[in-house]
Design a protein around this motif. Structure first.
Motif, PDB file in Angstrom:
ATOM      1  N   PHE A   1       2.354   6.902 -21.875  1.00  0.00           N
ATOM      2  CA  PHE A   1       1.941   5.958 -20.839  1.00  0.00           C
ATOM      3  C   PHE A   1       0.793   6.531 -20.019  1.00  0.00           C
ATOM      4  CE2 PHE A   1       4.599   8.471 -17.939  1.00  0.00           C
ATOM      5  CZ  PHE A   1       3.974   8.331 -16.705  1.00  0.00           C
ATOM      6  N   ALA A   2       0.024   5.628 -19.413  1.00  0.00           N
ATOM      7  CA  ALA A   2      -1.061   6.004 -18.512  1.00  0.00           C
ATOM      8  C   ALA A   2      -1.231   4.915 -17.464  1.00  0.00           C
ATOM      9  CB  ALA A   2      -2.368   6.195 -19.282  1.00  0.00           C
ATOM     10  N   ASP A   3      -1.724   5.305 -16.293  1.00  0.00           N
ATOM     11  CA  ASP A   3      -2.061   4.391 -15.196  1.00  0.00           C
ATOM     12  C   ASP A   3      -0.845   3.638 -14.673  1.00  0.00           C
ATOM     13  OD1 ASP A   3      -3.656   3.199 -13.289  1.00  0.00           O
ATOM     14  OD2 ASP A   3      -4.432   1.645 -14.623  1.00  0.00           O
ATOM     15  N   MET A   4       0.188   4.387 -14.326  1.00  0.00           N
ATOM     16  CA  MET A   4       1.373   3.824 -13.688  1.00  0.00           C
ATOM     17  C   MET A   4       1.088   3.548 -12.212  1.00  0.00           C
ATOM     18  SD  MET A   4       4.812   3.239 -13.930  1.00  0.00           S
ATOM     19  CE  MET A   4       5.492   4.245 -15.251  1.00  0.00           C
ATOM     20  N   ASP A   5       1.653   2.463 -11.678  1.00  0.00           N
ATOM     21  CA  ASP A   5       1.590   2.226 -10.236  1.00  0.00           C
ATOM     22  C   ASP A   5       2.225   3.405  -9.495  1.00  0.00           C
ATOM     23  OD1 ASP A   5       0.407  -0.284 -10.451  1.00  0.00           O
ATOM     24  OD2 ASP A   5       2.333  -1.342 -10.464  1.00  0.00           O
ATOM     25  N   CYS A   6       1.639   3.764  -8.353  1.00  0.00           N
ATOM     26  CA  CYS A   6       2.185   4.824  -7.510  1.00  0.00           C
ATOM     27  C   CYS A   6       2.531   4.253  -6.139  1.00  0.00           C
ATOM     28  CB  CYS A   6       1.185   5.972  -7.358  1.00  0.00           C
ATOM     29  SG  CYS A   6       0.986   6.963  -8.843  1.00  0.00           S
ATOM     30  N   ILE A   7       3.715   4.559  -5.660  1.00  0.00           N
ATOM     31  CA  ILE A   7       4.192   4.059  -4.374  1.00  0.00           C
ATOM     32  C   ILE A   7       4.229   5.240  -3.413  1.00  0.00           C
ATOM     33  CG2 ILE A   7       6.070   2.897  -3.155  1.00  0.00           C
ATOM     34  CD1 ILE A   7       6.850   1.665  -5.906  1.00  0.00           C
ATOM     35  N   VAL A   8       3.198   5.337  -2.593  1.00  0.00           N
ATOM     36  CA  VAL A   8       3.055   6.464  -1.670  1.00  0.00           C
ATOM     37  C   VAL A   8       3.720   6.154  -0.337  1.00  0.00           C
ATOM     38  CG1 VAL A   8       1.394   7.961  -0.483  1.00  0.00           C
ATOM     39  CG2 VAL A   8       0.937   7.200  -2.840  1.00  0.00           C
ATOM     40  N   ASP A   9       3.588   4.919   0.121  1.00  0.00           N
ATOM     41  CA  ASP A   9       4.177   4.492   1.395  1.00  0.00           C
ATOM     42  C   ASP A   9       5.203   3.404   1.093  1.00  0.00           C
ATOM     43  OD1 ASP A   9       4.813   3.450   3.892  1.00  0.00           O
ATOM     44  OD2 ASP A   9       2.765   3.619   4.658  1.00  0.00           O
ATOM     45  N   ASP A  10       6.468   3.747   1.265  1.00  0.00           N
ATOM     46  CA  ASP A  10       7.536   2.793   0.937  1.00  0.00           C
ATOM     47  C   ASP A  10       7.422   1.501   1.748  1.00  0.00           C
ATOM     48  OD1 ASP A  10       8.677   4.567  -0.868  1.00  0.00           O
ATOM     49  OD2 ASP A  10       9.971   5.474   0.647  1.00  0.00           O
ATOM     50  N   GLN A  11       6.853   1.576   2.940  1.00  0.00           N
ATOM     51  CA  GLN A  11       6.763   0.388   3.795  1.00  0.00           C
ATOM     52  C   GLN A  11       5.748  -0.619   3.269  1.00  0.00           C
ATOM     53  OE1 GLN A  11       8.965   0.099   6.334  1.00  0.00           O
ATOM     54  NE2 GLN A  11       9.738   2.026   5.525  1.00  0.00           N
ATOM     55  N   LEU A  12       4.875  -0.177   2.381  1.00  0.00           N
ATOM     56  CA  LEU A  12       3.836  -1.068   1.862  1.00  0.00           C
ATOM     57  C   LEU A  12       4.190  -1.666   0.507  1.00  0.00           C
ATOM     58  CD1 LEU A  12       0.634   0.984   2.815  1.00  0.00           C
ATOM     59  CD2 LEU A  12       1.748  -0.869   4.090  1.00  0.00           C
ATOM     60  N   TRP A  13       5.385  -1.354   0.012  1.00  0.00           N
ATOM     61  CA  TRP A  13       5.805  -1.866  -1.304  1.00  0.00           C
ATOM     62  C   TRP A  13       7.012  -2.765  -1.132  1.00  0.00           C
ATOM     63  CZ3 TRP A  13       3.576  -1.596  -6.035  1.00  0.00           C
ATOM     64  CH2 TRP A  13       4.336  -2.064  -7.126  1.00  0.00           C
ATOM     65  N   THR A  14       6.940  -3.972  -1.680  1.00  0.00           N
ATOM     66  CA  THR A  14       8.061  -4.903  -1.627  1.00  0.00           C
ATOM     67  C   THR A  14       8.594  -5.134  -3.034  1.00  0.00           C
ATOM     68  OG1 THR A  14       7.101  -6.044   0.296  1.00  0.00           O
ATOM     69  CG2 THR A  14       8.804  -7.214  -0.958  1.00  0.00           C
ATOM     70  N   PRO A  15       9.826  -4.731  -3.329  1.00  0.00           N
ATOM     71  CA  PRO A  15      10.398  -4.996  -4.651  1.00  0.00           C
ATOM     72  C   PRO A  15      10.484  -6.487  -4.924  1.00  0.00           C
ATOM     73  CG  PRO A  15      11.706  -3.358  -3.475  1.00  0.00           C
ATOM     74  CD  PRO A  15      10.742  -3.954  -2.487  1.00  0.00           C
ATOM     75  N   ARG A  16      10.272  -6.853  -6.193  1.00  0.00           N
ATOM     76  CA  ARG A  16      10.385  -8.244  -6.613  1.00  0.00           C
ATOM     77  C   ARG A  16      11.328  -8.360  -7.801  1.00  0.00           C
ATOM     78  NH1 ARG A  16       4.822 -11.408  -7.404  1.00  0.00           N
ATOM     79  NH2 ARG A  16       6.417 -12.874  -8.139  1.00  0.00           N
ATOM     80  N   VAL A  17      11.805  -9.564  -8.030  1.00  0.00           N
ATOM     81  CA  VAL A  17      12.600  -9.865  -9.219  1.00  0.00           C
ATOM     82  C   VAL A  17      11.696 -10.595 -10.204  1.00  0.00           C
ATOM     83  CG1 VAL A  17      14.625 -11.040 -10.140  1.00  0.00           C
ATOM     84  CG2 VAL A  17      14.712 -10.035  -7.835  1.00  0.00           C
ATOM     85  N   TRP A  18      11.564 -10.050 -11.411  1.00  0.00           N
ATOM     86  CA  TRP A  18      10.691 -10.622 -12.438  1.00  0.00           C
ATOM     87  C   TRP A  18      11.562 -11.217 -13.542  1.00  0.00           C
ATOM     88  CZ3 TRP A  18       5.645 -10.567 -11.100  1.00  0.00           C
ATOM     89  CH2 TRP A  18       5.250  -9.643 -10.130  1.00  0.00           C
ATOM     90  N   GLU A  19      11.379 -12.521 -13.800  1.00  0.00           N
ATOM     91  CA  GLU A  19      12.253 -13.200 -14.756  1.00  0.00           C
ATOM     92  C   GLU A  19      11.517 -13.834 -15.929  1.00  0.00           C
ATOM     93  OE1 GLU A  19      16.002 -14.938 -12.830  1.00  0.00           O
ATOM     94  OE2 GLU A  19      14.434 -15.366 -11.331  1.00  0.00           O
ATOM     95  N   ASP A  20      10.188 -13.819 -15.927  1.00  0.00           N
ATOM     96  CA  ASP A  20       9.457 -14.418 -17.034  1.00  0.00           C
ATOM     97  C   ASP A  20       8.933 -13.309 -17.951  1.00  0.00           C
ATOM     98  OD1 ASP A  20       7.370 -13.318 -15.591  1.00  0.00           O
ATOM     99  OD2 ASP A  20       6.599 -15.234 -14.864  1.00  0.00           O
ATOM    100  N   ALA A  21       7.949 -13.620 -18.785  1.00  0.00           N
ATOM    101  CA  ALA A  21       7.426 -12.643 -19.743  1.00  0.00           C
ATOM    102  C   ALA A  21       6.877 -11.409 -19.058  1.00  0.00           C
ATOM    103  CB  ALA A  21       6.350 -13.285 -20.615  1.00  0.00           C
ATOM    104  N   ARG A  22       6.484 -11.527 -17.786  1.00  0.00           N
ATOM    105  CA  ARG A  22       5.953 -10.373 -17.070  1.00  0.00           C
ATOM    106  C   ARG A  22       7.006  -9.286 -16.868  1.00  0.00           C
ATOM    107  NH1 ARG A  22       3.455 -13.363 -11.958  1.00  0.00           N
ATOM    108  NH2 ARG A  22       5.457 -14.435 -12.240  1.00  0.00           N
TER     109      ARG A  22
END
Length: 306
Positions: A255-276
């Motif tokens: 793998f390459a170019d993974m998202d990085c979460i440096v500040d937890d307050q700026l990241w909102t988890p989502r629920v993904w239910e389609d092909a994405r």
């Protein structure tokens, strides 16, 4: 975050020698006695004999002994057993049947890959020269272990163990699975509902998409049976991927170019239910990726080796 990376995994397989040769081809450095190192992470893989393929141990790195104390207190509140000494704590996830060891280990500092010029519409950064990527001839060497994906017979219990017990954080959710992190990587562990505990894949970081493609192309030369899925790009996590299969049936991902979460307050988890939930682009998802071909055998023990 006191936890800061996946440090090492121990993989149990029926046929050690063939699996050993595969991971040497994959680009890990053999250290002897079934142990392998990545370029930046040091020793990160150990292969041992087991009746069926499985992940025996997952080692997570923490900063200091106080972190172990906090994890122990959290497991006490959950009434989950563990063993503790000065430098490590061990507990078993009930859903995946994996021993998770939290060890006090130093953080690793990775050498930054030099940025390469890239031509684009109205932008000529590389006049009169070939792209450096096409001139690479050295072997692809994974930089470090990134994440593992585990089948759990009780996904909710496994997610609870990793988050409320060990301190992992939820990055995103898909039906029946959770992307969990113990570092700035988007995910270090994914636990998904499954009829039997098993290792779906381990994932290894390389510099860029060209290294993903070069590594997989070399692995497939003379071994087309190793191909699983790729080249593509995930939507959840954003990383480029190519999945291959080792002789035991475990998948291994560049793998390459993974998202990085440096500040937890700026990241909102989502629920993904389609092909994405699976990918942004790439070849169609093969059925064997969603349900490994040996899953029925794992459920019945039909391929156990003595």
């Amino acid at each position: 975050m006191p936890l800061h990376r996946l440090a090492r995994i121990t993989m149990g397989v029926p046929h050690v020698d063939a699996t050993h040769d595969y991971y040497a081809d994959f680009g890990l450095t053999a250290l002897g006695r079934g142990r392998f190192a990545s370029a930046d992470g040091g020793e990160q893989l150990k292969i041992v004999h087991a009746a069926r393929r499985r992940l025996d141990e997952l080692v997570v790195a923490a900063d200091d002994a106080d972190d172990l104390g906090r994890i122990g207190a959290a497991l006490d509140r959950l009434e989950m057993p563990y063993v503790r000494d000065r430098h490590c704590l061990r507990a078993v996830d009930p859903g995946t049947d994996v021993t998770v060891t939290v060890e006090v280990r130093p953080r690793i500092v990775q050498r930054a890959a030099a940025p390469e010029p890239c031509n684009g519409p109205g932008r000529v950064e590389r006049p009169d020269g070939r792209a450096p990527a096409v001139l690479r001839e050295d072997a692809v060497r994974p930089r470090r272990l990134g994440h593992v994906v585990l089948g759990s017979t009780d996904q909710a219990a496994s997610q609870w163990f990793f988050t409320e017990g060990l301190g992992f954080k939820v990055s995103d959710l898909v039906p029946g699975a959770a992307f969990l992190r113990c570092s700035t990587d988007h995910h270090n562990v994914l636990v998904q509902q499954a009829p039997v505990p098993f290792l779906h894949h381990s994932s290894w970081q390389v510099d860029d998409v060209d290294e993903v493609g070069r590594g997989a192309t070399r692995m497939l030369a003379g071994h087309p049976e190793r191909h699983v899925w790729g080249l593509g790009r995930h939507h959840v996590g954003s990383n480029f991927f190519w999945y291959l299969k080792d002789p035991a049936g475990n998948f291994a991902e560049y793998f390459a170019d993974m998202d990085c979460i440096v500040d937890d307050q700026l990241w909102t988890p989502r629920v993904w239910e389609d092909a994405r939930s699976l990918y942004s682009w790439g070849p169609p998802v093969p059925p064997s990726f969603l349900e490994p071909e040996d899953l029925a055998a794992l459920m019945t023990g039909a391929h156990d080796a003595s």
